[in-house]
Design an enzyme around this catalytic site. Structure first.
Site, PDB file in Angstrom:
ATOM      1  N   ASP A 210       0.844  -1.191   0.000  1.00  9.40           N
ATOM      2  CA  ASP A 210       0.000   0.000   0.000  1.00  9.40           C
ATOM      3  C   ASP A 210       0.887   1.252   0.000  1.00  9.40           C
ATOM      4  O   ASP A 210       2.008   1.211  -0.534  1.00  9.40           O
ATOM      5  CB  ASP A 210      -0.924  -0.035   1.226  1.00  9.40           C
ATOM      6  CG  ASP A 210      -2.262   0.608   0.976  1.00  9.40           C
ATOM      7  OD1 ASP A 210      -2.302   1.844   0.882  1.00  9.40           O
ATOM      8  OD2 ASP A 210      -3.276  -0.114   0.883  1.00  9.40           O
ATOM      9  N   HIS A 243      -4.226   5.989   4.232  1.00  6.21           N
ATOM     10  CA  HIS A 243      -4.776   4.820   3.560  1.00  6.21           C
ATOM     11  C   HIS A 243      -4.148   3.504   4.024  1.00  6.21           C
ATOM     12  O   HIS A 243      -4.838   2.606   4.507  1.00  6.21           O
ATOM     13  CB  HIS A 243      -4.625   4.973   2.048  1.00  6.21           C
ATOM     14  CG  HIS A 243      -5.362   3.945   1.248  1.00  6.21           C
ATOM     15  ND1 HIS A 243      -4.803   2.728   0.906  1.00  6.21           N
ATOM     16  CD2 HIS A 243      -6.607   3.934   0.730  1.00  6.21           C
ATOM     17  CE1 HIS A 243      -5.683   2.026   0.210  1.00  6.21           C
ATOM     18  NE2 HIS A 243      -6.787   2.741   0.086  1.00  6.21           N
ATOM     19  N   SER A 437     -11.229  -0.858  -0.509  1.00  8.39           N
ATOM     20  CA  SER A 437      -9.942  -0.919   0.191  1.00  8.39           C
ATOM     21  C   SER A 437     -10.115  -1.368   1.631  1.00  8.39           C
ATOM     22  O   SER A 437      -9.205  -1.949   2.223  1.00  8.39           O
ATOM     23  CB  SER A 437      -9.267   0.454   0.189  1.00  8.39           C
ATOM     24  OG  SER A 437      -8.494   0.663  -0.951  1.00  8.39           O
TER      25      SER A 437
END
Length: 500
Positions: A210, A243, A437
């Protein structure tokens, strides 16, 4: 800083040797000995020069990669790096990925193959691959179509692809956070009664490929293994982005006295291996090249000619995507990588995409041997943003709980909440995000729980997928829901399915 050149030690002034007369012509034997001494001095001086020129410690010259800090971990000031203009489905200008049918053995032969192939198409090698790893080549953007056509006809070339842009597959919702309804309502608490990966046994490693990890967060810092930033080429996976940290928290945030949240695989044996495949500049996208190399590193396969990483993941989570319109060569490169990793017995889980369309899930989720995960809301219905159609395997919570939001003071949109990145305030900050996600690491964490509970399944990704699919809660058509919604309690055999 370059290392100072080491000078040879000063030699003491030579005195005439005893028995040598001064002021007379040397004898033939003395001349021969003098010539030998001169040769010896020349060889010694030459040796010093060679050693200095071939030092195993190269000068420490910082190499700037676009979007990366020169000093690892340093924040990038606003405007310091240009923001990429590429969009999902776009590509990095002038870059090509090239793989070969039968790479020759040995580094020199492999390197020469890449140079020869690239030169034949008017391209240059920017980064040399090793063995089955692809090469990254560059060519002026105006010539790229012609270069790809030439490379496509080269019998030595297996795949040639544009370097597609990779994007994060989450949708920000609010800066507040909500109680973790997706754990309580989807069977995690029942699963933990049997296995929470906190007892005795071997560690289970979940790799988060990621945009980095807030390694100092109170809910993850005790579970973090040394990772790798393959985009910037260093070992610093820290990031100011939320994220990757958010994704890691859903999969495996731990429980502690000063903690804020927990993940699906919350026990101490579930460890996190962060592999950073995005720039430090959070406004910029990643690339196909970086994602492939990140997947390889997580699987303990060599990249960039370096020694493989010290850890091999049991589960790899990919909450990233490229759009469904990748070229055949690009998907071929990805599939080759996936096949090589699957052969090592590693489970791969990926986000289905956030377009909300029925056009089929995004890559890499769409590949064979990758579990494609879509998102559902609190009521077990498909989230409006969740991409569906061809390639969809499973569903998991990644959306919102609007009916709970009115009574919850911390996240008014009721979305998925867990750890936030280093850019947030304090090491215990949390963030609200929604997206596939978020659904993908729920499944990755469930797979880790299953491995912890039944270690004989480690190394058998097909058996793990079969269990996830067979125990999934039915919810609708296969096009919209795949095999159904993953329920950790059913996966571990508690007798309930998402606590029902």
């Amino acid at each position: 800083m370059s290392r100072a050149t080491q000078q040879p030690e000063q030699q003491p002034e030579q005195q005439p040797s005893v028995g040598t007369r001064i002021g007379r012509a040397p004898t033939p034997g003395e001349r021969r000995r003098m010539r030998l001494r001169v040769v010896a001095w020349c060889l010694a001086a030459l040796t010093v020069l060679i050693v200095q020129a071939c030092s195993t410690t190269p000068p420490e010259v910082p190499i700037m990669v676009e979007g990366c800090s020169i000093v690892p971990g340093a924040p990038i000031a606003s405007g310091q790096q240009p923001t990429t203009t590429a969009t999902e489905g776009g590509h990095v200008p002038g870059e090509l990925l090239i793989s070969y049918h039968v790479p020759p053995r040995g580094i020199p032969a492999r390197a020469q193959l890449g140079l020869d192939v690239a030169r034949s198409a008017g391209a240059e090698i920017r980064r040399q691959g090793h063995g089955a790893e692809h090469d990254l080549a560059v060519v002026p953007e105006r010539d790229i179509a012609r270069a790809m056509e030439r490379l496509g006809r080269d019998p030595r070339v297996a795949h040639v692809s544009r370097n597609y842009v990779a994007v994060r597959l989450a949708t920000p919702s609010d800066a507040h956070y909500l109680a973790q309804w997706y754990l309580r309502d989807f069977g995690a608490e029942e699963a933990w009664a049997l296995e929470d990966a906190d007892g005795s046994g071997d560690p289970v490693i979940v790799a988060i490929v990621d945009d980095g990890l807030n390694v100092d967060h109170v809910d993850i810092r005790a579970k973090v293994l040394p990772g790798r930033d393959v985009y910037c080429g260093d070992d610093d996976v820290r990031t100011s982005s939320d994220h990757g940290t958010h994704v890691a928290g859903i999969a495996a945030a731990g429980s502690s006295a000063d903690g804020r949240v927990v993940g699906v695989a919350k026990g101490r044996r579930a460890l996190v291996l962060a592999v950073k495949v995005f720039p430090d500049d959070t406004s910029m996208a990643g690339s196909l090249d970086a994602v492939i190399r990140g997947m390889r590193w997580a699987a303990q396969l060599p990249i960039d000619g370096t020694t493989p990483g010290p850890y091999r993941a049991d589960v790899i989570n990919l909450s990233v995507g490229f759009g469904s319109a990748l070229s055949t060569s690009a998907t071929g490169l990805l599939q080759e990588t996936v096949d090589e990793i699957a052969a090592l017995g590693i489970v791969m889980v990926a986000a289905a995409g956030n377009t909300g369309s029925s056009s089929g899930v995004t890559y890499p989720a769409r590949l064979d041997r990758v579990i494609a995960v879509g998102s559902v809301d609190w009521d077990f219905t498909r989230s409006s943003f969740s991409t569906y159609g061809d390639g969809l395997d499973l569903m998991a919570p990644g959306g919102a709980a609007p009916l709970l939001a009115t009574s919850d003071a911390v996240c008014r949109f009721g979305s998925i909440h867990t750890m936030a990145g280093a850019g947030a305030s304090g090491p215990g900050a949390v963030e609200c995000l929604t997206g596939t996600s978020m659904a993908s690491p729920f499944v990755a964490g469930t797979a880790a729980l299953l491995i912890a509970a039944e270690p004989e399944l480690r190394g058998d990704p097909q058996a793990i997928f079969d269990r996830l699919a067979a125990t999934a809660r039915p919810a609708g058509s296969a096009s919209e829901y795949g095999h159904g919604i993953v329920c950790p309690d059913a996966v571990l055999g508690t007798g309930t399915t998402c606590e029902r």
